[in-house]
Design a protein around this motif. Structure first.
Motif, PDB file in Angstrom:
ATOM      1  N   ASN A  87      36.912  58.329  33.387  1.00 35.99           N
ATOM      2  CA  ASN A  87      35.755  57.846  32.634  1.00 35.99           C
ATOM      3  C   ASN A  87      36.146  57.255  31.269  1.00 35.99           C
ATOM      4  N   VAL A  88      37.336  56.632  31.229  1.00 37.32           N
ATOM      5  CA  VAL A  88      37.813  55.974  30.022  1.00 37.32           C
ATOM      6  C   VAL A  88      37.680  54.464  30.222  1.00 37.32           C
ATOM      7  N   ARG A  89      37.103  53.801  29.215  1.00 36.03           N
ATOM      8  CA  ARG A  89      36.954  52.337  29.303  1.00 36.03           C
ATOM      9  C   ARG A  89      38.300  51.669  29.059  1.00 36.03           C
ATOM     10  N   ARG A  90      38.644  50.770  29.939  1.00 38.42           N
ATOM     11  CA  ARG A  90      39.910  50.049  29.860  1.00 38.42           C
ATOM     12  C   ARG A  90      39.656  48.544  29.866  1.00 38.42           C
ATOM     13  N   GLN A  91      40.616  47.806  29.306  1.00 42.20           N
ATOM     14  CA  GLN A  91      40.549  46.352  29.354  1.00 42.20           C
ATOM     15  C   GLN A  91      41.605  45.855  30.327  1.00 42.20           C
ATOM     16  N   ALA A  92      41.284  44.774  31.042  1.00 43.00           N
ATOM     17  CA  ALA A  92      42.217  44.202  31.999  1.00 43.00           C
ATOM     18  C   ALA A  92      42.232  42.689  31.853  1.00 43.00           C
ATOM     19  N   THR A  93      43.422  42.128  31.920  1.00 41.43           N
ATOM     20  CA  THR A  93      43.588  40.681  31.923  1.00 41.43           C
ATOM     21  C   THR A  93      44.031  40.284  33.317  1.00 41.43           C
ATOM     22  N   THR A  94      43.330  39.343  33.909  1.00 45.66           N
ATOM     23  CA  THR A  94      43.599  38.918  35.283  1.00 45.66           C
ATOM     24  C   THR A  94      43.668  37.400  35.334  1.00 45.66           C
ATOM     25  N   ILE A  95      44.553  36.895  36.162  1.00 46.45           N
ATOM     26  CA  ILE A  95      44.605  35.471  36.455  1.00 46.45           C
ATOM     27  C   ILE A  95      43.851  35.258  37.763  1.00 46.45           C
ATOM     28  N   ILE A  96      42.776  34.455  37.708  1.00 50.14           N
ATOM     29  CA  ILE A  96      42.009  34.122  38.906  1.00 50.14           C
ATOM     30  C   ILE A  96      42.635  32.853  39.478  1.00 50.14           C
ATOM     31  N   ALA A  97      43.354  32.986  40.595  1.00 51.22           N
ATOM     32  CA  ALA A  97      44.108  31.868  41.158  1.00 51.22           C
ATOM     33  C   ALA A  97      43.198  30.958  41.977  1.00 51.22           C
ATOM     34  N   ASP A  98      43.377  29.653  41.768  1.00 52.75           N
ATOM     35  CA  ASP A  98      42.686  28.698  42.636  1.00 52.75           C
ATOM     36  C   ASP A  98      43.681  27.783  43.342  1.00 52.75           C
ATOM     37  N   ASN A  99      44.974  28.003  43.103  1.00 55.18           N
ATOM     38  CA  ASN A  99      46.019  27.253  43.792  1.00 55.18           C
ATOM     39  C   ASN A  99      47.285  28.095  43.797  1.00 55.18           C
ATOM     40  N   VAL A 100      47.938  28.184  44.945  1.00 48.25           N
ATOM     41  CA  VAL A 100      49.204  28.904  45.067  1.00 48.25           C
ATOM     42  C   VAL A 100      50.156  28.018  45.852  1.00 48.25           C
ATOM     43  N   PHE A 119      54.305  29.520  42.625  1.00 46.43           N
ATOM     44  CA  PHE A 119      53.661  28.853  41.501  1.00 46.43           C
ATOM     45  C   PHE A 119      52.168  29.106  41.647  1.00 46.43           C
ATOM     46  N   VAL A 120      51.542  29.583  40.581  1.00 43.78           N
ATOM     47  CA  VAL A 120      50.105  29.911  40.602  1.00 43.78           C
ATOM     48  C   VAL A 120      49.396  29.106  39.526  1.00 43.78           C
ATOM     49  N   GLU A 121      48.266  28.517  39.895  1.00 45.10           N
ATOM     50  CA  GLU A 121      47.382  27.863  38.924  1.00 45.10           C
ATOM     51  C   GLU A 121      46.040  28.563  38.985  1.00 45.10           C
ATOM     52  N   GLY A 122      45.409  28.695  37.847  1.00 44.11           N
ATOM     53  CA  GLY A 122      44.102  29.334  37.827  1.00 44.11           C
ATOM     54  C   GLY A 122      43.564  29.436  36.423  1.00 44.11           C
ATOM     55  N   LYS A 123      42.725  30.448  36.225  1.00 44.59           N
ATOM     56  CA  LYS A 123      42.149  30.675  34.901  1.00 44.59           C
ATOM     57  C   LYS A 123      42.363  32.126  34.516  1.00 44.59           C
ATOM     58  N   ILE A 124      42.350  32.370  33.216  1.00 43.03           N
ATOM     59  CA  ILE A 124      42.533  33.728  32.711  1.00 43.03           C
ATOM     60  C   ILE A 124      41.166  34.372  32.531  1.00 43.03           C
ATOM     61  N   ASP A 125      41.096  35.655  32.893  1.00 45.46           N
ATOM     62  CA  ASP A 125      39.834  36.382  32.809  1.00 45.46           C
ATOM     63  C   ASP A 125      40.093  37.727  32.136  1.00 45.46           C
ATOM     64  N   TYR A 126      39.279  38.029  31.139  1.00 48.08           N
ATOM     65  CA  TYR A 126      39.375  39.314  30.443  1.00 48.08           C
ATOM     66  C   TYR A 126      38.184  40.145  30.864  1.00 48.08           C
ATOM     67  N   GLY A 127      38.437  41.364  31.294  1.00 50.17           N
ATOM     68  CA  GLY A 127      37.333  42.211  31.732  1.00 50.17           C
ATOM     69  C   GLY A 127      37.531  43.649  31.296  1.00 50.17           C
ATOM     70  N   GLU A 128      36.505  44.423  31.528  1.00 45.26           N
ATOM     71  CA  GLU A 128      36.554  45.855  31.235  1.00 45.26           C
ATOM     72  C   GLU A 128      36.172  46.632  32.477  1.00 45.26           C
ATOM     73  N   TYR A 129      36.708  47.831  32.574  1.00 42.90           N
ATOM     74  CA  TYR A 129      36.337  48.727  33.662  1.00 42.90           C
ATOM     75  C   TYR A 129      36.460  50.159  33.169  1.00 42.90           C
ATOM     76  N   THR A 130      35.912  51.077  33.920  1.00 47.48           N
ATOM     77  CA  THR A 130      36.002  52.501  33.606  1.00 47.48           C
ATOM     78  C   THR A 130      36.915  53.152  34.633  1.00 47.48           C
ATOM     79  N   ASP A 131      37.957  53.828  34.174  1.00 51.55           N
ATOM     80  CA  ASP A 131      38.911  54.434  35.100  1.00 51.55           C
ATOM     81  C   ASP A 131      38.396  55.763  35.653  1.00 51.55           C
ATOM     82  N   LYS A 132      39.231  56.421  36.460  1.00 45.87           N
ATOM     83  CA  LYS A 132      38.853  57.692  37.114  1.00 45.87           C
ATOM     84  C   LYS A 132      38.465  58.770  36.114  1.00 45.87           C
TER      85      LYS A 132
END
Length: 150
Positions: free
Chosen positions: A125-138, A110-123
């Motif tokens: 050189n293409v810009r990509r979007q990523a959705t990540t859960i930043i966990a503060d409790n497991v 069980f994971v609790e946290g917040k959702i984070d939307y970010g961007e990065y550049t891949d190998k």
């Protein structure tokens, strides 16, 4: 009075000021898809990363079946399932290390946290979007007998 915790209104000023609290909170219960990895980028804190699968199941095609005076509602349809994969990142030092050490592929957690939307550049050189859960409790649920909150 409960409303005052969420909204503050200052009518003494010419331009009224309204401050609202907001919430970014995620709770997930699922199975780990891969053993965690720990990454560290120069100048930044290390992070433990793993994937978590959650499933939704539903039946399609509910139908009514009549038997004399008794009417039964039966679910005769097909079972459908959707699996959603979530990228989990753990930055908090104690939790990050315990998660890296004990979470394994197939573990139920069980994971609790917040959702984070970010961007990065891949190998490439293409810009990509990523959705990540930043966990503060497991919470580890896997072994059935072991239920440990970190």
């Amino acid at each position: 009075q409960a409303l005052r915790q969420f909204v503050r209104h200052d009518s003494d000023t010419v331009n009224s000021l309204v401050l609202e609290r907001s919430m970014n909170r995620v709770q997930l219960l699922g199975r780990v898809g891969q053993d965690p990895i720990m990454r560290q980028v120069e100048g930044k804190n290390p992070v433990t990363i793993f994937s978590l699968a959650t499933n939704e199941m539903w039946r399609t095609g509910d139908s009514e079946v009549g038997q004399g005076a008794l009417l039964l509602l039966c679910t005769l349809g097909d079972v459908s399932q959707k699996t959603t994969w979530h990228r989990i990142s753990v930055f908090r030092p104690g939790l990050r290390d315990v998660t890296y050490q004990y979470v394994r592929k197939g573990s139920r957690i069980f994971v609790e946290g917040k959702i984070d939307y970010g961007e990065y550049t891949d190998k490439n050189n293409v810009r990509r979007q990523a959705t990540t859960i930043i966990a503060d409790n497991v919470i580890f649920l896997s072994d059935g007998s072991v239920r440990e909150k970190v």
